[in-house]
Design an enzyme around this catalytic site. Structure first.
Site, mmCIF file in Angstrom:
data_model
loop_
_atom_site.group_PDB
_atom_site.id
_atom_site.type_symbol
_atom_site.label_atom_id
_atom_site.label_comp_id
_atom_site.label_asym_id
_atom_site.label_seq_id
_atom_site.Cartn_x
_atom_site.Cartn_y
_atom_site.Cartn_z
ATOM 1 N N LYS A 137 44.902 33.967 -67.605
ATOM 2 C CA LYS A 137 43.786 34.342 -66.717
ATOM 3 C C LYS A 137 42.458 33.976 -67.384
ATOM 4 C CE LYS A 137 43.951 39.023 -68.626
ATOM 5 N NZ LYS A 137 44.346 40.423 -68.384
ATOM 6 N N ARG B 119 44.731 52.235 -63.440
ATOM 7 C CA ARG B 119 44.130 51.014 -62.912
ATOM 8 C C ARG B 119 44.980 50.662 -61.694
ATOM 9 N NH1 ARG B 119 42.972 45.735 -66.790
ATOM 10 N NH2 ARG B 119 45.210 45.406 -66.475
ATOM 11 N N TYR C 259 11.374 35.331 -78.376
ATOM 12 C CA TYR C 259 10.728 36.221 -77.391
ATOM 13 C C TYR C 259 10.516 37.614 -77.966
ATOM 14 C CZ TYR C 259 11.739 32.931 -73.586
ATOM 15 O OH TYR C 259 11.783 31.837 -72.763
ATOM 16 N N MET D 180 18.016 31.906 -73.340
ATOM 17 C CA MET D 180 19.013 31.509 -72.345
ATOM 18 C C MET D 180 19.880 30.354 -72.836
ATOM 19 S SD MET D 180 18.468 30.411 -68.358
ATOM 20 C CE MET D 180 17.445 31.829 -67.974
HETATM 21 C C1 LIG Z 1 45.212 40.667 -69.508
HETATM 22 C C2 LIG Z 1 46.543 41.248 -69.240
HETATM 23 C C3 LIG Z 1 47.611 41.021 -70.115
HETATM 24 C C4 LIG Z 1 47.437 40.357 -71.453
HETATM 25 O O1 LIG Z 1 46.872 41.279 -72.339
HETATM 26 P P1 LIG Z 1 46.613 40.915 -73.891
HETATM 27 O O2 LIG Z 1 46.159 42.186 -74.483
HETATM 28 O O3 LIG Z 1 45.530 39.893 -73.867
HETATM 29 O O4 LIG Z 1 47.872 40.392 -74.430
HETATM 30 C C5 LIG Z 1 48.856 41.467 -69.745
HETATM 31 N N1 LIG Z 1 49.045 42.125 -68.586
HETATM 32 C C6 LIG Z 1 48.035 42.404 -67.736
HETATM 33 C C7 LIG Z 1 48.299 43.151 -66.491
HETATM 34 C C8 LIG Z 1 46.749 41.985 -68.042
HETATM 35 O O5 LIG Z 1 45.747 42.268 -67.192
#
Ligand SMILES: *Cc1c(COP(=O)(O)O)cnc(C)c1O
Length: 438
Positions: free
Chosen positions: A49, A174, A308, A356
């Site tokens: 991801k 979650r 800045y 930036m």
């Molecule tokens: C991001 C994620 C993972 C991977 O987690 P890591 O700690 O990066 O290994 C696995 N399962 C779900 C549902 C995630 O959102």
């Protein structure tokens, strides 16, 4: 995959590099995959991801498949569709049809766990994203009955059976069905399965405190997971793929490995919790090096304010270097007067605020104690390294150090690297099925 990059002869910094870039060592990713796969002892999903945690989706996916992944996982549906397009273009096969075929490196499965909220009518419409997902043969996570109804409607309209993984909330609060809602979800899924709309292939959840082995949290997650298994069994569902552990779970909670582990951060060579075990202690190699050539080196007088707001003032006459990377590129603004940088082997830090597109680094005093000129330790064109694997780039700071000074975690440091920073992939593993494309 046909966009596999050409390996560079070495991963040493290239002084001639004209712009900022992130050098991604695919050899390190293959190495890390080997370490994690060996620890896991069960099939594994490469979590790719967020553009493979900022490392580049296509090359990382190809490397992980080469290294033995049989699953690829992403959060958002658009990423999953994009991944399928890349795999199709590379000629990567899809698993044979059916609910119980086992995926392989050559024919991996894709899973996605965040779906758009849709009515069944919208889900069944010709160009619905859920129909696109089914067309792309992506396994879908389902946490609620409305989501199940939408997926079933899309599958009916598409004339196919959707492969779904029911998600239980085992303590993170979650995604996932809480214990109170799971029986009704499981019952509805059983009905949809009997009607041929869905196949419940997985039961899954996610750990919230895998990096706190002493907390007892993971044992509680596991107990709730096994309860969820029983709820599904009572509804006549026995999914073959039960999965719970991400990198932390697979490393530190053997009982959480179940049928499949989902490895993310560890693949990229970073520890889920460096306070518990560092990359080096885990035998992992950080795969990303963020570097840029200094575009200017100059001398400023003592007392001169920098960047800045003038939040940092030169304590003595000083050499400064200008690095063409800023918060638009993903350098956290929280790194003001703190973010560690190495320049031509000289260890220093950002001074003043992060702009930036650029930051200023301190290159030390411009005069010696005897009043003579101290030459600058680096020149325009020399490479500044923000983070890397210090075992490969001696003296370089780590993403973990950046996380610490910015009050965040290594995950955020690497994933926030902006799309404008070119990714330069090196060290592609070689071997059968891994030939360079013409
Ligand atoms: C991001 C994620 C993972 C991977 O987690 P890591 O700690 O990066 O290994 C696995 N399962 C779900 C549902 C995630 O959102």
């Amino acid at each position: 995959m046909n966009h596999r990059p050409t390996p560079a002869p070495s991963d040493a910094p290239t002084p001639a590099a004209a712009t900022s870039r992130a050098v991604i060592d695919l050899g390190a990713i293959a190495h890390n995959a080997g370490v994690l796969a060996k620890a896991a002892g069960v099939p594994w999903m490469a979590v790719v991801k967020a553009d493979a945690y900022g490392h580049g989706l296509g090359p990382v996916a190809a490397t992980c498949l080469e290294a033995g992944a049989t699953w690829l996982g992403v959060a958002q549906l658009a990423e999953a569709l994009h991944l399928r397009t890349l795999l199709d273009a590379a000629g990567t096969a899809r698993p044979a049809p059916g609910a119980h075929t086992t995926p392989t490196q050559a024919a991996p499965r894709l899973m996605c766990w965040l779906l758009p909220v849709m009515t069944p009518e919208a889900a069944a419409a010709p160009r619905s994203p859920l129909r696109a997902a089914l067309d792309a043969e992506i396994d879908l996570s389902v946490s609620t009955r409305p989501m199940l109804a939408a997926v079933a409607a899309a599958a009916n309209a598409q004339g196919t059976t959707a492969r779904i993984h029911l998600k239980a909330d085992t303590g993170m609060s979650r995604a996932g069905a809480v214990a109170e809602d799971l029986p009704a979800l499981a019952g509805a899924a059983r009905t949809a399965q009997d009607e041929g709309s869905v196949a419940v292939v997985g039961l899954w959840s996610h750990l919230s405190r895998a990096d706190e082995p002493a907390s007892g949290s993971t044992e509680e997650h596991l107990a709730r997971f096994h309860h969820a298994e029983q709820v599904l069994a009572d509804a006549g569902l026995t999914p073959g793929v039960r999965h719970l552990a991400a990198t932390g779970g697979l490393l530190w909670h053997p009982r959480a490995r179940l049928d499949l582990v989902r490895a993310g951060i560890g693949l990229y060579g970073l520890s889920p919790d460096p306070a518990l075990a560092t990359s080096a202690e885990l035998g992992l190699r950080p795969a990303m090096r963020l570097e840029a050539p200094l575009v200017q080196v100059k001398r400023i007088p003592a007392g001169q304010a920098v960047s800045y707001g003038g939040t940092w003032t030169a304590p003595t006459e000083r050499w400064l270097g200008l690095v063409p990377l800023g918060y638009a590129d993903g350098v956290p603004r929280a790194a003001a007067s703190a973010g560690p940088v190495s320049v031509a082997g000289y260890r220093t830090r950002i001074v003043g605020r992060v702009c930036m597109d650029q930051v200023i680094v301190d290159l030390g005093p411009a005069t010696r104690a005897d009043g003579s000129l101290r030459p600058a330790p680096a020149q325009a064109g020399d490479l500044a390294v923000l983070w890397a694997d210090p075992a490969r780039t001696p003296g370089a700071p780590t993403a973990d150090e950046w996380a610490q000074v910015c009050g965040t975690i290594n995950y955020e440091i690497v994933t926030r690297l902006g799309p404008n920073v070119p990714r330069h992939h090196i060290g592609a593993p070689t071997g059968p099925g891994c030939q360079e494309q013409p």
